[in-house]
Design a protein around this motif. Structure first.
Motif, PDB file in Angstrom:
ATOM      1  N   ASP A 194      23.654 -22.614  46.884  1.00  0.00           N
ATOM      2  CA  ASP A 194      23.123 -21.324  47.314  1.00  0.00           C
ATOM      3  C   ASP A 194      23.751 -20.162  46.545  1.00  0.00           C
ATOM      4  O   ASP A 194      23.075 -19.182  46.216  1.00  0.00           O
ATOM      5  N   ALA A 195      25.041 -20.256  46.269  1.00  0.00           N
ATOM      6  CA  ALA A 195      25.703 -19.189  45.514  1.00  0.00           C
ATOM      7  C   ALA A 195      25.167 -19.147  44.080  1.00  0.00           C
ATOM      8  O   ALA A 195      24.910 -18.069  43.527  1.00  0.00           O
ATOM      9  N   CYS A 196      24.982 -20.310  43.461  1.00  0.00           N
ATOM     10  CA  CYS A 196      24.410 -20.360  42.107  1.00  0.00           C
ATOM     11  C   CYS A 196      22.992 -19.802  42.099  1.00  0.00           C
ATOM     12  O   CYS A 196      22.604 -19.043  41.203  1.00  0.00           O
ATOM     13  N   ASN A 197      22.223 -20.164  43.100  1.00  0.00           N
ATOM     14  CA  ASN A 197      20.849 -19.680  43.206  1.00  0.00           C
ATOM     15  C   ASN A 197      20.816 -18.159  43.341  1.00  0.00           C
ATOM     16  O   ASN A 197      19.968 -17.482  42.756  1.00  0.00           O
ATOM     17  N   GLU A 198      21.754 -17.616  44.115  1.00  0.00           N
ATOM     18  CA  GLU A 198      21.835 -16.161  44.281  1.00  0.00           C
ATOM     19  C   GLU A 198      22.107 -15.475  42.954  1.00  0.00           C
ATOM     20  O   GLU A 198      21.503 -14.439  42.635  1.00  0.00           O
ATOM     21  N   VAL A 199      23.014 -16.038  42.161  1.00  0.00           N
ATOM     22  CA  VAL A 199      23.349 -15.439  40.869  1.00  0.00           C
ATOM     23  C   VAL A 199      22.152 -15.517  39.913  1.00  0.00           C
ATOM     24  O   VAL A 199      21.812 -14.547  39.227  1.00  0.00           O
ATOM     25  N   LEU A 200      21.510 -16.664  39.849  1.00  0.00           N
ATOM     26  CA  LEU A 200      20.406 -16.849  38.905  1.00  0.00           C
ATOM     27  C   LEU A 200      19.204 -15.975  39.239  1.00  0.00           C
ATOM     28  O   LEU A 200      18.491 -15.515  38.346  1.00  0.00           O
ATOM     29  N   ARG A 201      18.959 -15.740  40.533  1.00  0.00           N
ATOM     30  CA  ARG A 201      17.763 -15.013  40.937  1.00  0.00           C
ATOM     31  C   ARG A 201      18.011 -13.543  41.261  1.00  0.00           C
ATOM     32  O   ARG A 201      17.070 -12.746  41.298  1.00  0.00           O
ATOM     33  N   GLY A 202      19.260 -13.185  41.509  1.00  0.00           N
ATOM     34  CA  GLY A 202      19.554 -11.833  41.959  1.00  0.00           C
ATOM     35  C   GLY A 202      19.499 -10.808  40.845  1.00  0.00           C
ATOM     36  O   GLY A 202      19.989 -11.044  39.731  1.00  0.00           O
ATOM     37  N   ARG A 203      18.932  -9.656  41.138  1.00  0.00           N
ATOM     38  CA  ARG A 203      18.850  -8.577  40.152  1.00  0.00           C
ATOM     39  C   ARG A 203      20.199  -7.893  39.935  1.00  0.00           C
ATOM     40  O   ARG A 203      20.339  -7.074  39.019  1.00  0.00           O
ATOM     41  N   ASN A 204      21.176  -8.238  40.757  1.00  0.00           N
ATOM     42  CA  ASN A 204      22.509  -7.666  40.594  1.00  0.00           C
ATOM     43  C   ASN A 204      23.340  -8.441  39.580  1.00  0.00           C
ATOM     44  O   ASN A 204      24.490  -8.111  39.333  1.00  0.00           O
ATOM     45  N   TRP A 205      22.739  -9.472  38.992  1.00  0.00           N
ATOM     46  CA  TRP A 205      23.448 -10.301  38.027  1.00  0.00           C
ATOM     47  C   TRP A 205      22.693 -10.274  36.706  1.00  0.00           C
ATOM     48  O   TRP A 205      21.501 -10.577  36.646  1.00  0.00           O
ATOM     49  N   LEU A 206      23.394  -9.935  35.628  1.00  0.00           N
ATOM     50  CA  LEU A 206      22.791  -9.769  34.313  1.00  0.00           C
ATOM     51  C   LEU A 206      23.402 -10.737  33.315  1.00  0.00           C
ATOM     52  O   LEU A 206      24.488 -11.275  33.523  1.00  0.00           O
ATOM     53  N   VAL A 207      22.682 -10.956  32.206  1.00  0.00           N
ATOM     54  CA  VAL A 207      23.207 -11.832  31.153  1.00  0.00           C
ATOM     55  C   VAL A 207      24.134 -11.023  30.240  1.00  0.00           C
ATOM     56  O   VAL A 207      23.962  -9.804  30.087  1.00  0.00           O
ATOM     57  N   PRO A 208      25.118 -11.666  29.622  1.00  0.00           N
ATOM     58  CA  PRO A 208      26.086 -10.944  28.778  1.00  0.00           C
ATOM     59  C   PRO A 208      25.454 -10.458  27.475  1.00  0.00           C
ATOM     60  O   PRO A 208      25.464 -11.151  26.468  1.00  0.00           O
ATOM     61  N   ASP A 209      24.916  -9.243  27.475  1.00  0.00           N
ATOM     62  CA  ASP A 209      24.235  -8.692  26.322  1.00  0.00           C
ATOM     63  C   ASP A 209      25.206  -7.915  25.431  1.00  0.00           C
ATOM     64  O   ASP A 209      26.421  -7.904  25.659  1.00  0.00           O
TER      65      ASP A 209
END
Length: 420
Positions: free
Chosen positions: A60-75
């Motif tokens: 569930d925590a991984c799913n939250e990170v992958l789907r949440g708009r509060n988490w971004l990729v390292p650009d």
């Protein structure tokens, strides 16, 4: 309790995970990462990483990170804010940071909208006969090697070959170029490890130069000889987007063509080889699936869940937040552990049992904005391959366990000897 259940013994000592990470890269850990995932998950849903940031282990925590708009990729913007910006200046790292997998909105949104649904029903219907023909031809080669030598390497003969033939034909890449593309793809990926060594970065840098030269040349040739193909269509589209800036159009075209090509190769090859490994190592399992072909897609999903081709992916917090009860400061990196999440017994009971009829859940294709573009194509390749493999090779069995590349991020099977 937290949003993802009870955190079992969350640790505050960042050094605790070091031996576990070493085990994950060891031959034993590559052959069977499940015990390592169990031990990491036992440390908590959010586990401090030795270099700062956190590993995320619970489903569930991984799913939250992958789907949440509060988490971004390292650009690039995130990299420039790092205290050690030199770490991110390697050519291979910068090359991949320009691709879709490392773009955040609005840049990511613009490119995704421009691409549309790459593999919609119509495209898949057009591709299916060609992919099926590739499968038959490659399995013909497998049959010949088995007849002549008594055994064959499934990776070299089929697993590595089907993805490059599929995407290569789709983009109109000459078949004679496939070995070169596979070669620099295998070498370039080192830069995407969590803590690459200097020698690995040097290998990746050389591969990146070869990769850039190849795809730049391919695009220049196709621009000079346009046709009714995907790549020519992209050229026309991006030239129209940048009518006064050919350099910008060329850069975008290069980034897209390079990324979509190489992203289609190693991960799908690992899936295809895992399909052969997990579905033929147990004769009773293969026989049951042969009698129940309606469960082929279920078998592929269980392979994806059980042994994901990517061990982890990274995000950073766009703002101060709390994840599974753990405060995470803005810009802090978290590493999503797909295997640990897929084997979380709170999501998949008896998670270490390979069960075709599980109907469980997995995060192997990611989630949210960065859900895998090629997931449906990878499934099509796996479905056609597994169906024909079961029909044509009822006695196919592994002659030995797979061998793996020494990696922690992108999983790669380098050999799987099979016999009948």
């Amino acid at each position: 309790m937290t949003a993802v259940g009870v955190i079992r013994g969350t640790t505050t000592d960042r050094r605790v995970v070091l031996p576990l990470l070493r085990r994950l890269r060891s031959p034993e850990g590559q052959a069977n990462p499940l015990p390592v995932w169990d031990e990491l998950r036992a440390l908590g849903d959010v586990v401090p990483a030795p270099w700062g940031g956190y590993f995320v282990t619970g489903f569930d925590a991984c799913n939250e990170v992958l789907r949440g708009r509060n988490w971004l990729v390292p650009d690039f913007a995130w990299q420039e804010r790092r205290p050690d910006p030199a770490r991110w200046q390697d050519p291979a790292t910068r090359e991949m940071t320009r691709t879709l997998s490392r773009l955040n909105p609005p840049a990511h949104t613009a490119q995704r909208r421009a691409l549309g649904n790459l593999f919609d029903r119509g495209t898949l219907a057009e591709l299916r006969p060609r992919v099926a023909a590739h499968v038959t031809r490659l399995l013909d080669r497998l049959a010949l090697q088995l007849r002549v030598h008594g055994e064959a390497d499934f990776v070299a003969t089929v697993g590595d070959q089907l993805p490059i033939h599929t995407v290569g034909h789709w983009l109109g890449i000459p078949e004679g170029h496939y070995p070169h593309i596979l070669d620099f793809t295998h070498r370039q990926v080192h830069a995407q490890e969590l803590v690459p060594t200097k020698s690995e970065l040097a290998v990746s840098a050389q591969a990146t130069r070869e990769m850039r030269a190849y795809f730049t040349g391919l695009l220049a040739y196709r621009r000079a000889h346009p046709g009714d193909d995907v790549l020519s269509g992209w050229i026309r589209f991006w030239d129209a987007q940048y009518p006064d800036d050919r350099a910008a159009a060329d850069q975008t075209l290069y980034d897209l063509t390079m990324f979509i090509t190489i992203a289609s190769l190693e991960t799908t090859a690992t899936l295809l080889t895992n399909v052969a490994w997990f579905l033929t190592r147990d004769p009773a399992r293969a026989d049951w699936l042969r009698r129940h072909p309606e469960h082929v897609d279920d078998a592929i999903d269980e392979v994806l869940r059980y042994d994901p081709p990517i061990h982890l992916n990274s995000r950073f917090a766009a703002a101060d937040t709390v994840l599974a009860g753990v405060p995470v400061a803005k810009d802090t990196t978290v590493h999503v552990l797909y295997g640990a999440a897929n084997h979380d017994p709170r999501r998949n009971p008896a998670s270490h049992v390979f069960d075709i009829r599980r109907k469980g859940g997995h995060l192997t294709f990611g989630g949210g904005l960065h859900y895998c573009l090629g997931s449906v194509l990878a499934r099509l390749e796996a479905r056609l391959l597994l169906t024909e493999l079961l029909e044509r090779f009822p006695t196919l069995r592994p002659a030995a366990a797979p061998t793996y590349a020494n990696r922690m991020v992108f999983r790669r099977i380098t050999s799987l000897k099979v016999t009948t």
